[in-house]
Design a protein around this motif. Structure first.
Motif, PDB file in Angstrom:
ATOM      1  N   ASP A 139       0.841  -1.194   0.000  1.00 12.03           N
ATOM      2  CA  ASP A 139       0.000   0.000   0.000  1.00 12.03           C
ATOM      3  C   ASP A 139       0.882   1.252   0.000  1.00 12.03           C
ATOM      4  OD1 ASP A 139      -1.922   1.925   0.257  1.00 12.03           O
ATOM      5  OD2 ASP A 139      -2.469   1.417   2.325  1.00 12.03           O
ATOM      6  N   TRP A 140       0.852   1.986  -1.111  1.00 14.92           N
ATOM      7  CA  TRP A 140       1.623   3.220  -1.245  1.00 14.92           C
ATOM      8  C   TRP A 140       0.738   4.464  -1.114  1.00 14.92           C
ATOM      9  CZ3 TRP A 140       6.932   3.067  -1.974  1.00 14.92           C
ATOM     10  CH2 TRP A 140       7.481   1.809  -2.339  1.00 14.92           C
ATOM     11  N   SER A 141      -0.532   4.295  -0.776  1.00 15.79           N
ATOM     12  CA  SER A 141      -1.493   5.398  -0.855  1.00 15.79           C
ATOM     13  C   SER A 141      -1.121   6.574   0.055  1.00 15.79           C
ATOM     14  CB  SER A 141      -2.905   4.904  -0.523  1.00 15.79           C
ATOM     15  OG  SER A 141      -2.961   4.348   0.783  1.00 15.79           O
ATOM     16  N   HIS A 142      -0.379   6.305   1.140  1.00 17.04           N
ATOM     17  CA  HIS A 142      -0.038   7.401   2.055  1.00 17.04           C
ATOM     18  C   HIS A 142       0.967   8.375   1.445  1.00 17.04           C
ATOM     19  CE1 HIS A 142       3.175   4.513   2.580  1.00 17.04           C
ATOM     20  NE2 HIS A 142       3.865   5.346   3.331  1.00 17.04           N
ATOM     21  N   VAL A 143       1.651   7.971   0.357  1.00 18.84           N
ATOM     22  CA  VAL A 143       2.592   8.889  -0.303  1.00 18.84           C
ATOM     23  C   VAL A 143       2.237   9.086  -1.777  1.00 18.84           C
ATOM     24  CG1 VAL A 143       4.524   8.495   1.255  1.00 18.84           C
ATOM     25  CG2 VAL A 143       4.206   6.986  -0.725  1.00 18.84           C
ATOM     26  N   SER A 144       1.112   8.548  -2.201  1.00 21.13           N
ATOM     27  CA  SER A 144       0.714   8.676  -3.607  1.00 21.13           C
ATOM     28  C   SER A 144      -0.420   9.666  -3.791  1.00 21.13           C
ATOM     29  CB  SER A 144       0.282   7.311  -4.156  1.00 21.13           C
ATOM     30  OG  SER A 144      -0.914   6.876  -3.533  1.00 21.13           O
ATOM     31  N   GLY A 145      -0.711  10.425  -2.743  1.00 22.27           N
ATOM     32  CA  GLY A 145      -1.828  11.356  -2.824  1.00 22.27           C
ATOM     33  C   GLY A 145      -3.163  10.644  -2.883  1.00 22.27           C
ATOM     34  N   GLY A 146      -3.209   9.434  -2.325  1.00 19.77           N
ATOM     35  CA  GLY A 146      -4.440   8.658  -2.328  1.00 19.77           C
ATOM     36  C   GLY A 146      -4.656   7.840  -3.578  1.00 19.77           C
ATOM     37  N   VAL A 147      -3.737   7.942  -4.537  1.00 19.44           N
ATOM     38  CA  VAL A 147      -3.857   7.165  -5.775  1.00 19.44           C
ATOM     39  C   VAL A 147      -3.613   5.692  -5.457  1.00 19.44           C
ATOM     40  CG1 VAL A 147      -2.919   6.796  -8.088  1.00 19.44           C
ATOM     41  CG2 VAL A 147      -3.089   9.112  -7.154  1.00 19.44           C
ATOM     42  N   THR A 148      -4.518   4.840  -5.876  1.00 15.65           N
ATOM     43  CA  THR A 148      -4.414   3.417  -5.585  1.00 15.65           C
ATOM     44  C   THR A 148      -3.445   2.718  -6.533  1.00 15.65           C
ATOM     45  OG1 THR A 148      -6.214   2.811  -7.085  1.00 15.65           O
ATOM     46  CG2 THR A 148      -6.819   3.416  -4.810  1.00 15.65           C
ATOM     47  N   GLY A 149      -3.070   1.499  -6.169  1.00 13.10           N
ATOM     48  CA  GLY A 149      -2.218   0.707  -7.050  1.00 13.10           C
ATOM     49  C   GLY A 149      -2.862   0.504  -8.405  1.00 13.10           C
ATOM     50  N   GLU A 150      -4.159   0.257  -8.412  1.00 13.24           N
ATOM     51  CA  GLU A 150      -4.872   0.053  -9.665  1.00 13.24           C
ATOM     52  C   GLU A 150      -4.812   1.290 -10.543  1.00 13.24           C
ATOM     53  OE1 GLU A 150      -9.300  -1.447 -11.181  1.00 13.24           O
ATOM     54  OE2 GLU A 150      -8.791  -1.410  -9.052  1.00 13.24           O
ATOM     55  N   GLN A 151      -4.938   2.464  -9.927  1.00 13.75           N
ATOM     56  CA  GLN A 151      -4.876   3.706 -10.696  1.00 13.75           C
ATOM     57  C   GLN A 151      -3.462   3.971 -11.217  1.00 13.75           C
ATOM     58  OE1 GLN A 151      -6.486   6.099  -7.518  1.00 13.75           O
ATOM     59  NE2 GLN A 151      -8.460   6.355  -8.561  1.00 13.75           N
ATOM     60  N   MET A 152      -2.462   3.628 -10.423  1.00  9.33           N
ATOM     61  CA  MET A 152      -1.084   3.797 -10.886  1.00  9.33           C
ATOM     62  C   MET A 152      -0.794   2.888 -12.074  1.00  9.33           C
ATOM     63  SD  MET A 152       1.333   4.462  -7.535  1.00  9.33           S
ATOM     64  CE  MET A 152       0.699   3.174  -6.450  1.00  9.33           C
ATOM     65  N   VAL A 153      -1.289   1.665 -12.027  1.00  7.49           N
ATOM     66  CA  VAL A 153      -1.092   0.730 -13.141  1.00  7.49           C
ATOM     67  C   VAL A 153      -1.781   1.266 -14.393  1.00  7.49           C
ATOM     68  CG1 VAL A 153      -1.618  -1.581 -14.001  1.00  7.49           C
ATOM     69  CG2 VAL A 153      -0.781  -1.273 -11.664  1.00  7.49           C
ATOM     70  N   GLU A 154      -2.989   1.769 -14.231  1.00  8.59           N
ATOM     71  CA  GLU A 154      -3.716   2.316 -15.378  1.00  8.59           C
ATOM     72  C   GLU A 154      -2.958   3.495 -15.980  1.00  8.59           C
ATOM     73  OE1 GLU A 154      -8.110   4.087 -16.631  1.00  8.59           O
ATOM     74  OE2 GLU A 154      -7.651   3.668 -14.539  1.00  8.59           O
ATOM     75  N   GLU A 155      -2.396   4.340 -15.107  1.00  8.38           N
ATOM     76  CA  GLU A 155      -1.639   5.491 -15.595  1.00  8.38           C
ATOM     77  C   GLU A 155      -0.414   5.037 -16.386  1.00  8.38           C
ATOM     78  OE1 GLU A 155       1.024   9.238 -13.881  1.00  8.38           O
ATOM     79  OE2 GLU A 155       0.226   7.732 -12.506  1.00  8.38           O
ATOM     80  N   ILE A 156       0.327   4.080 -15.864  1.00  8.40           N
ATOM     81  CA  ILE A 156       1.546   3.599 -16.527  1.00  8.40           C
ATOM     82  C   ILE A 156       1.209   2.954 -17.865  1.00  8.40           C
ATOM     83  CG2 ILE A 156       3.376   1.860 -16.369  1.00  8.40           C
ATOM     84  CD1 ILE A 156       3.323   2.448 -13.286  1.00  8.40           C
ATOM     85  N   LEU A 157       0.168   2.130 -17.891  1.00  5.56           N
ATOM     86  CA  LEU A 157      -0.178   1.423 -19.121  1.00  5.56           C
ATOM     87  C   LEU A 157      -0.839   2.330 -20.152  1.00  5.56           C
ATOM     88  CD1 LEU A 157      -1.444  -2.021 -17.742  1.00  5.56           C
ATOM     89  CD2 LEU A 157       0.837  -1.393 -18.566  1.00  5.56           C
ATOM     90  N   SER A 158      -1.241   3.525 -19.739  1.00  2.00           N
ATOM     91  CA  SER A 158      -1.845   4.470 -20.692  1.00  2.00           C
ATOM     92  C   SER A 158      -0.804   5.323 -21.393  1.00  2.00           C
ATOM     93  CB  SER A 158      -2.847   5.383 -19.980  1.00  2.00           C
ATOM     94  OG  SER A 158      -2.178   6.310 -19.138  1.00  2.00           O
ATOM     95  N   MET A 159       0.440   5.297 -20.906  1.00  2.00           N
ATOM     96  CA  MET A 159       1.482   6.138 -21.493  1.00  2.00           C
ATOM     97  C   MET A 159       1.815   5.674 -22.904  1.00  2.00           C
ATOM     98  SD  MET A 159       4.086   6.697 -18.278  1.00  2.00           S
ATOM     99  CE  MET A 159       3.534   7.557 -16.797  1.00  2.00           C
ATOM    100  N   GLN A 160       2.111   6.645 -23.754  1.00  2.00           N
ATOM    101  CA  GLN A 160       2.489   6.380 -25.128  1.00  2.00           C
ATOM    102  C   GLN A 160       3.804   7.095 -25.410  1.00  2.00           C
ATOM    103  OE1 GLN A 160       0.621   4.539 -27.451  1.00  2.00           O
ATOM    104  NE2 GLN A 160      -0.836   3.995 -25.845  1.00  2.00           N
ATOM    105  N   THR A 161       4.456   6.737 -26.508  1.00  2.00           N
ATOM    106  CA  THR A 161       5.672   7.448 -26.905  1.00  2.00           C
ATOM    107  C   THR A 161       5.334   8.927 -27.032  1.00  2.00           C
ATOM    108  OG1 THR A 161       6.394   5.512 -28.145  1.00  2.00           O
ATOM    109  CG2 THR A 161       7.510   7.598 -28.621  1.00  2.00           C
ATOM    110  N   GLY A 162       5.977   9.758 -26.228  1.00  2.00           N
ATOM    111  CA  GLY A 162       5.662  11.187 -26.214  1.00  2.00           C
ATOM    112  C   GLY A 162       5.328  11.684 -24.834  1.00  2.00           C
TER     113      GLY A 162
END
Length: 447
Positions: A139-162
């Motif tokens: 659980d990283w939520s205490h230093v992620s601004g409340g962003v959950t692991g699931e949301q972090m994964v979605e953010e990473i997998l949404s990245m594209q070249t650029g």
């Protein structure tokens, strides 16, 4: 050497597989021909590999000698926040490199080179999977601004070249030469980062490094071995590859590789927290010297291929004379050889950001002249890119005194995909996002 293989929770494993189907369409082909190209290597596993038996005590920094931390809440808030940023950046690079390689994979002229790059892509996928394991099993939520692991994964997998975290992963490849040069240059930075992080005071991160490092060794070979072969072909007059083509690719990637270490004045925090065992400048210097040795070896092979009658010692002597005189040897000139660009060349971050310095250290005072020089030292496809245009605009402003180099670094825009995290999304748009948060649409695909 004992390694534990771990499969992610079903929803995260499925998310990575879904991403893979869109971004790495040759994955199944690689697995089907694995035994053909890698008959002595173990079958590929899409899993997290955790080394067993790594040191239990912190090896460096202000907590040296203490028991390594195994959970984020055992770190201070500052330490946990800093480490979280490292893990997310690492994940971004792994997935980002796959997207870059995929664009020119089919331009390989050699089936083995293509297979080697596909293996690199598969192992980068596993490395990204490994970082997701670190993000989602605690659980990283205490230093992620409340962003959950699931949301972090979605953010990473949404990245594209650029819009990846590091600039080196936001550049498109212009030809298969980029696939090879990237492996030799940028994956070498990866080797340094993983080696530095083997000591990490956060034990799950430290346990992740040895398996990744063993795979990173192949990634370097996937760049260096074809590059040696190409130099030998160029020496023999192959019309489809030249030392100048390879040099232009080196000029494109070496500056970005140097910037991956971070600002040369930084790195103290990583050492203090026990996350890495070297500061940025020290690692950067070692990396640049290692590149110099790699390039020198390729030049020796070039000379021996041009003059088969020379033994190794004679070829070394010929190269040394060319380096000293910058003249010629039996028709081979200094300009025919590869060389590692000066550390200040074509930089946009760090101490040397927006300095106008040539490949060999020559200084320029006029932005227009320097840009014309760069146009002759980089391949045409890259010169015509949006990235180059953004750099040129920023350089002109710095040279005119309109902005400082520090401000120009912050203003370099990134391309961002908005409206859907998956390529399946029908309604998306691409925006140029400025450092101050402003953005404007540059392309749109309607639903």
């Amino acid at each position: 050497m004992k390694v534990e293989n771990i499969t992610l929770e079903k929803k995260y494993h499925g998310a990575v597989e879904h991403w893979r189907r869109h971004n790495f369409k040759d994955y199944d082909s690689l697995l089907a021909t694995w035994d053909t190209y890698f008959p002595t290597d173990e079958e590929f596993c899409l899993c997290a590999k955790m080394e067993l038996g790594t040191p239990d005590l912190v090896q460096i920094g202000e907590h040296k000698g203490e028991k390594k931390r195994s959970k984020p809440d055992e770190l201070t808030e500052e330490e946990a926040s800093h480490l979280l940023a490292i893990i997310k950046a690492q994940a971004s690079t792994e997935f980002g490199s796959i997207q870059q390689h995929a664009g020119t994979l089919e331009r390989a002229t050699d089936d083995q080179d293509r297979a080697w790059v596909m293996r690199v892509m598969a192992e980068e996928l596993r490395h990204g999977y490994q970082m997701i394991h670190l993000l989602t099993t605690q659980d990283w939520s205490h230093v992620s601004g409340g962003v959950t692991g699931e949301q972090m994964v979605e953010e990473i997998l949404s990245m594209q070249t650029g819009n990846h975290v590091l600039d080196a992963f936001n550049l498109d490849y212009d030809s298969f030469i980029d696939n090879i040069t990237f492996a030799a240059i940028v994956d070498r930075v990866g080797k340094y980062q993983l080696t530095m992080q083997k000591v990490c005071a956060y034990k799950p991160m430290a346990d992740s490094m040895p398996p990744m490092l063993r795979e990173e060794a192949f990634h370097l070979a996937a760049g260096v071995v074809p590059m040696r072969r190409w130099a030998q072909k160029a020496a023999q007059g192959d019309p489809f590859i030249s030392m100048h083509m390879i040099q232009h690719s080196l000029n494109k990637w070496v500056p970005r590789g140097l910037e991956m270490f971070g600002d040369e004045r930084g790195g103290d925090t990583n050492v203090k927290f026990g996350f890495k065992d070297m500061k940025n400048a020290e690692a950067c210097d070692l990396y640049h010297e290692e590149l110099r040795k790699m390039v020198r070896d390729i030049n020796v092979r070039f000379i021996r291929a041009r003059f088969p009658e020379l033994n190794a010692e004679s070829a070394e002597q010929a190269l040394a004379e060319l380096e000293r005189s910058r003249g010629s040897y039996r028709g081979v000139t200094f300009e025919d050889l590869l060389r590692v660009p000066d550390k200040r060349f074509f930089r946009r971050k760090g101490v040397h950001a927006f300095e106008m310095v040539g490949v060999d250290g020559e200084a320029f005072t006029d932005a227009g002249e320097y840009l014309r020089y760069l146009a002759t030292r980089l391949n045409d496809g890259y010169v015509a890119s949006r990235d180059m245009r953004n750099y040129a605009d920023a350089l002109r402003q710095v040279a005119a005194g309109e902005v400082t180099a520090a401000d120009a670094v912050k203003r370099m825009p990134k391309l961002k995909r908005v409206g859907g995290s998956c390529p399946c999304s029908k309604g998306v748009r691409w925006v140029m996002e400025e450092s101050n948060g402003d953005s404007h649409t540059v392309a749109r695909r309607p639903a």
